[in-house]
Write an enzyme that holds these catalytic residues in place. Structure first.
Site, mmCIF file in Angstrom:
data_model
loop_
_atom_site.group_PDB
_atom_site.id
_atom_site.type_symbol
_atom_site.label_atom_id
_atom_site.label_comp_id
_atom_site.label_asym_id
_atom_site.label_seq_id
_atom_site.Cartn_x
_atom_site.Cartn_y
_atom_site.Cartn_z
ATOM 1 N N ARG A 1 0.826 -1.226 0.000
ATOM 2 C CA ARG A 1 0.000 0.000 0.000
ATOM 3 C C ARG A 1 0.855 1.269 0.000
ATOM 4 O O ARG A 1 0.541 2.254 0.659
ATOM 5 C CB ARG A 1 -0.954 0.013 1.200
ATOM 6 C CG ARG A 1 -2.120 -0.958 1.055
ATOM 7 C CD ARG A 1 -3.057 -0.877 2.243
ATOM 8 N NE ARG A 1 -2.398 -1.269 3.472
ATOM 9 C CZ ARG A 1 -2.818 -0.978 4.687
ATOM 10 N NH1 ARG A 1 -3.911 -0.276 4.839
ATOM 11 N NH2 ARG A 1 -2.155 -1.388 5.756
ATOM 12 N N LEU B 1 1.199 3.474 -2.227
ATOM 13 C CA LEU B 1 0.509 4.644 -2.767
ATOM 14 C C LEU B 1 -0.369 5.293 -1.704
ATOM 15 O O LEU B 1 -0.394 6.513 -1.552
ATOM 16 C CB LEU B 1 -0.337 4.244 -3.985
ATOM 17 C CG LEU B 1 -1.074 5.405 -4.652
ATOM 18 C CD1 LEU B 1 -0.105 6.438 -5.196
ATOM 19 C CD2 LEU B 1 -1.987 4.912 -5.765
ATOM 20 N N LYS B 2 -1.077 4.446 -0.966
ATOM 21 C CA LYS B 2 -1.927 4.965 0.118
ATOM 22 C C LYS B 2 -1.095 5.802 1.095
ATOM 23 O O LYS B 2 -1.433 6.934 1.426
ATOM 24 C CB LYS B 2 -2.556 3.787 0.854
ATOM 25 C CG LYS B 2 -3.312 4.184 2.098
ATOM 26 C CD LYS B 2 -3.530 2.983 3.012
ATOM 27 C CE LYS B 2 -4.209 3.383 4.293
ATOM 28 N NZ LYS B 2 -5.582 3.862 4.091
ATOM 29 N N LYS C 1 -20.248 3.354 -6.802
ATOM 30 C CA LYS C 1 -19.615 2.060 -7.097
ATOM 31 C C LYS C 1 -19.408 1.847 -8.588
ATOM 32 O O LYS C 1 -20.283 2.150 -9.396
ATOM 33 C CB LYS C 1 -20.477 0.935 -6.548
ATOM 34 C CG LYS C 1 -20.479 0.967 -5.062
ATOM 35 C CD LYS C 1 -20.687 -0.386 -4.461
ATOM 36 C CE LYS C 1 -20.553 -0.225 -2.978
ATOM 37 N NZ LYS C 1 -19.682 -1.183 -2.359
ATOM 38 N N SER D 1 -23.598 0.817 15.692
ATOM 39 C CA SER D 1 -22.308 1.183 16.260
ATOM 40 C C SER D 1 -22.358 2.588 16.856
ATOM 41 O O SER D 1 -23.085 3.453 16.370
ATOM 42 C CB SER D 1 -21.222 1.117 15.187
ATOM 43 O OG SER D 1 -21.531 1.960 14.115
ATOM 44 N N CYS E 1 -8.280 1.251 1.254
ATOM 45 C CA CYS E 1 -8.204 -0.123 0.758
ATOM 46 C C CYS E 1 -8.963 -1.037 1.709
ATOM 47 O O CYS E 1 -9.080 -0.742 2.895
ATOM 48 C CB CYS E 1 -6.752 -0.592 0.705
ATOM 49 S SG CYS E 1 -5.739 0.428 -0.367
ATOM 50 N N TRP F 1 -19.279 -8.801 0.391
ATOM 51 C CA TRP F 1 -18.050 -8.134 0.801
ATOM 52 C C TRP F 1 -16.900 -9.106 1.071
ATOM 53 O O TRP F 1 -15.913 -8.767 1.713
ATOM 54 C CB TRP F 1 -18.336 -7.218 2.002
ATOM 55 C CG TRP F 1 -19.140 -6.020 1.581
ATOM 56 C CD1 TRP F 1 -19.405 -5.624 0.298
ATOM 57 C CD2 TRP F 1 -19.786 -5.057 2.426
ATOM 58 N NE1 TRP F 1 -20.176 -4.474 0.304
ATOM 59 C CE2 TRP F 1 -20.421 -4.113 1.586
ATOM 60 C CE3 TRP F 1 -19.892 -4.892 3.821
ATOM 61 C CZ2 TRP F 1 -21.157 -3.032 2.092
ATOM 62 C CZ3 TRP F 1 -20.618 -3.809 4.301
ATOM 63 C CH2 TRP F 1 -21.243 -2.899 3.443
ATOM 64 N N GLU G 1 -31.269 4.485 4.330
ATOM 65 C CA GLU G 1 -30.681 5.812 4.135
ATOM 66 C C GLU G 1 -31.687 6.736 3.444
ATOM 67 O O GLU G 1 -32.379 6.315 2.538
ATOM 68 C CB GLU G 1 -29.437 5.669 3.254
ATOM 69 C CG GLU G 1 -28.699 6.954 3.077
ATOM 70 C CD GLU G 1 -27.399 6.731 2.312
ATOM 71 O OE1 GLU G 1 -26.595 5.887 2.738
ATOM 72 O OE2 GLU G 1 -27.216 7.392 1.297
ATOM 73 N N HIS H 1 -22.400 10.495 7.503
ATOM 74 C CA HIS H 1 -21.120 10.540 6.781
ATOM 75 C C HIS H 1 -20.424 11.877 6.951
ATOM 76 O O HIS H 1 -19.301 12.054 6.509
ATOM 77 C CB HIS H 1 -21.341 10.248 5.294
ATOM 78 C CG HIS H 1 -21.991 8.919 5.075
ATOM 79 N ND1 HIS H 1 -23.355 8.758 5.094
ATOM 80 C CD2 HIS H 1 -21.472 7.696 4.878
ATOM 81 C CE1 HIS H 1 -23.647 7.482 4.903
ATOM 82 N NE2 HIS H 1 -22.523 6.820 4.768
HETATM 83 N N1 GLN Z 1 -24.747 -2.048 12.346
HETATM 84 C C1 GLN Z 1 -23.744 -1.469 11.561
HETATM 85 C C2 GLN Z 1 -23.192 -0.216 12.225
HETATM 86 O O1 GLN Z 1 -23.927 0.465 12.855
HETATM 87 C C3 GLN Z 1 -24.264 -1.108 10.185
HETATM 88 C C4 GLN Z 1 -23.194 -0.528 9.309
HETATM 89 C C5 GLN Z 1 -23.594 -0.382 7.865
HETATM 90 O O2 GLN Z 1 -24.742 -0.430 7.519
HETATM 91 N N2 GLN Z 1 -22.642 -0.185 6.992
HETATM 92 O O3 GLN Z 1 -22.036 0.104 12.128
#
Ligand code: GLN
Ligand code: ZN
Length: 754
Positions: A15, A17-18, A111, A432, A515, A560, A664, A693
């Protein structure tokens, strides 16, 4: 027969470059020093391709190849106040990251097809002009030649560029076709003098195309092919079959056509039959999207009709797509079990596979290489690591009843209400809470053995108590434990299940300098023991409020990870679904009667072609239901999804039959609510009321207004109040401030409805 790759990973095996780019951003590295790192990486990556007949150039990027194309065309949005001169790193990174000092937002990112790579979205507005504004392509070609390589420049094609951009202020992108082609013509004229082949990527040829795009293709390529007259044009398609675009593609004046045989192998016969006489075909046989060794014998069989029909001098052999999506070098994976390592190939190894395939077709003696490869394949086939008969039996024994809750939603929700006793517009979060440096350090210390299990558990429990305490103060209704023990929502589960392995250095670029190191699913998936129960039980013991258990859903775990290539996606997903189902049942048995199963990736797992989507959505929804349907009526199942484009798949989200979903919505100003006018989502729903975000704290008023919009289309009894996504990337002060306002807005609305 020549061999080549469509592109090579740019981040570097370590990594580099990162690290360089991030230091540059912090002012710890000069532009000159960063450019030097880039030059070195390019040379290293060419050396790694040196067994091939040409090396890719122009595929390197400081951030993203679409952004490079934006720069090449001078398509800088006006808000960046570009001076119109050659675009340097300053303007370049501003487009990618915004300019905080002037409050100028970055360009949007999304994406790249169905991969986990994100590109910068070109913006089309009224009155744009285009002119060549970088000389990276020609300079890199000269650089590669000076190093003794045969360069093959790689460019994103004009139609893909236009198609993947976004129109603003009523602008029509196709008005810019001619102006953009003119710039390409300039760039190609420079390159044609120095190169034998020029690769132009048009992956949109593997999508459902609107009429305008089809027309634009013919127009554009008639001009481009003239501009490359001194060289040869290699038109590269990937990520799928050409299908209904086959005739269109074949009508274009390319010298060689690249097709993705990993995803479009079934189409090879019709491609061969319709390829105009005299043209070359580039066979994309080595998977650029995965980490498995190529089955060389099978590949040679696959391409035999092409060799027989066209002859090897009319063929090239290549990676299916750019190797951008695979890690760099398996050499560094010294900690993988040798047996597993022998099944894998990263970018460096994939180049070698291509060289061997080329040599085999060209009649060189590579028998020892083919035998060694066949031995690996045979060993994998027989390996006990791959198959677990109990898992196979369980998956074969999945019944329709297992995908069906006991009672319909209307009955379930009454039973849930009876014990939950929640107010109208209940408030909750997505799982979270802020992952402070301290939490990360504790996890790392435990991993390194600096602290023991007891110390680690004590630290995590302390954080859980803290999170409970914060939620008490905020006055939320449904609690979470905060996920401090999780590094990543997929890795955390993968590490505790059979059938997964992890690399030390298997980094793949996700966006810019970011990454990811996806888990690898190599064998049948099962869950040896409970994965989350102790933590969540502990949280529940420390609160009288209902605690929501937090799990990642099967589709997201699949999407993922690097998936195995010896079982269908559907079958892999059903195995994961069964493992997570057991976890759901264990949580319920431990008294956790609200359980959230996150399906953040459900939508991005969708096939690129509309005609294949229903089949995917059917099994994806089935897998979610396998996971969620074993519980009693009074257990409340939640699910969370990270996107707002709800409209096209609303029907399928409804079929998941979760009692509550969160989705969202705030970034689009609750655009998603429009979908509710067309489709009345039947169960409970929490459209995210603020964007996690960004560090910005939303006001109470603002959230209240969004909620007012929401109750116009969602029945008040069905509406939940929650942020857009998990809070792990945020700090505590802004999290507290935002949630205080969120709870206040919900209370205000409650007063009006009681
Ligand atoms: N439960 C996860 C969190 O709160 C959900 C994260 C997500 O949707 N990317 O971090
Ligand atoms: Zn999310």
């Amino acid at each position: 027969m020549n061999s080549h790759v469509l592109g090579f990973p740019r981040v570097g095996s370590q990594r580099e470059l990162k690290r360089g780019v991030e230091k540059f951003w912090k002012g710890q590295l000069s532009e000159k020093e960063l450019v030097l790192i880039a030059e070195e990486l390019k040379e290293k990556h060419w050396a790694m391709q040196s067994r091939l007949d040409m090396v890719a150039t122009g595929d390197f990027s400081f951030y993203d190849q679409m952004l490079d194309t934006i720069a090449m065309l001078g398509a800088v949005p006006p808000r960046f106040e570009w001076d119109g001169k050659e675009i340097g790193l300053d303007t370049y990174f501003k487009m990618a990251r915004g300019d905080a000092s002037k409050n100028i937002p970055a360009m949007e990112m999304t994406k790249w097809f169905d991969s986990n790579y994100h590109y910068i979205v070109p913006e089309f507005t009224q009155g744009m002009t285009f002119k060549q504004s970088t000389s990276e392509q020609i300079e890199t070609v000269r650089h590669a030649k000076a190093c003794g390589y045969i360069p093959k420049p790689v460019l994103i094609g004009p139609i893909t560029f236009l198609m993947l951009g976004k129109e603003f202020d009523g602008c029509n992108r196709w008005n810019y076709l001619d102006a953009i082609i003119d710039v390409y013509v300039n760039v190609l004229r420079e390159l044609t003098e120095e190169t034998e082949w020029i690769q132009i990527d048009e992956p949109v040829l593997c999508l459902d195309l609107p009429e305008e795009a089809k027309k634009a293709f013919s127009k554009a390529y008639n001009k481009l092919s003239k501009a490359v007259s001194g060289s040869h044009l290699l038109l590269a398609t990937y990520f799928g079959e050409l299908a209904d675009n086959l005739d269109l593609t074949m009508s274009l004046p390319f010298d060689a056509l690249h097709v993705d045989l990993v995803r479009g192998g079934n189409e090879l016969k019709s491609v061969i039959n319709s390829l105009p006489v005299g043209r070359l075909l580039s066979l994309g046989v080595v998977d650029g999207r995965n980490i498995w060794k190529n089955n060389l014998k099978a590949t040679l069989e696959l391409i035999k009709p092409a060799v027989d029909e066209l002859g090897e001098d009319k063929l090239m052999i290549a990676s299916s797509c750019s190797l951008l999506h695979s890690p760099v070098d398996l050499e560094f994976e010294t900690e993988l079990p040798l047996e597993l390592r022998d099944w894998m190939a990263f970018a460096v190894q994939k180049c070698e596979e291509l060289a061997v395939l080329r040599d085999a077709v060209n009649g060189c003696d590579v028998s020892s290489r083919l035998t060694a490869n066949a031995d690996s394949m045979a060993a994998r086939e027989k390996s006990s690591l791959r198959v677990n008969l109990d898992v196979r039996a369980a998956a074969a024994g999945i019944t329709p009843q297992m995908m069906q809750r006991e009672s319909p939603f209307e009955k379930r929700i009454e039973e849930q209400k009876a014990w939950l006793k929640l107010p109208v517009f209940p408030t909750t979060t997505i799982g979270s809470f802020p992952q402070t440096t301290e939490i990360r350090k504790t996890r790392l210390d435990f991993k390194k053995g600096n602290i023991d299990k007891a110390q680690y558990e004590e630290a995590m429990q302390q954080e859980i108590r803290h999170v409970v305490d914060e939620q008490d103060k905020l006055g939320l209704d449904v609690y979470v434990h905060g996920e401090p023990e999780r590094n990543d929502m997929v890795e955390y589960f993968g590490q505790q299940m059979n059938g997964f392995c992890f690399t030390k250095n298997g980094w793949v670029q996700s966006y810019g300098s970011r990454c990811v190191k996806p888990p690898i699913i190599y064998g049948d998936v099962s869950r040896p023991e409970a994965m989350t129960v102790d933590w969540i039980k502990y949280a529940q013991e420390n609160s009288s409020k209902p605690m929501k258990g937090m799990l990642t859903g099967p589709v997201t775990i699949l999407c993922w990870s690097f998936e195995r290539d010896d079982l269908s996606r559907e079958d892999i997903c059903r195995q994961i679904a069964l493992a997570i189902r057991e976890e759901v049942l264990d949580l319920e048995a431990a008294g956790i009667k609200i359980i959230q199963i996150d399906e953040a990736a459900l939508r991005e797992g969708m096939p690129l072609r509309a005609s294949q989507r229903d089949e995917y959505l059917q099994w994806a929804v089935d897998c979610f239901r396998i996971t969620s349907s074993g519980v009693g009526d009074d257990t409340q199942i939640h699910s969370h999804m990270c996107y707002s484009e709800f409209n096209t798949i609303a029907k399928w989200i409804a079929k998941m039959d979760a009692d509550v979903i969160s989705i969202e919505a705030s970034r689009s100003g609750m655009d998603l609510l429009q979908a509710f006018k067309d489709f009345e989502y039947p169960n409970d729903i929490g459209p995210g009321v603020y964007d996690i975000h960004s560090p910005r704290v939303p006001s109470e008023e603002e959230i209240y207004e969004l909620l007012k919009k929401a109750v116009k289309v969602i029945k008040p009894a069905r509406l939940w109040v929650n942020p857009d996504c998990g809070l792990k990337t945020r700090d505590w002060p802004e999290t507290r401030a935002s949630l205080v306002n969120m709870v206040a807005a919900a209370k205000k609305l409650r007063q009006e409805f009681s």
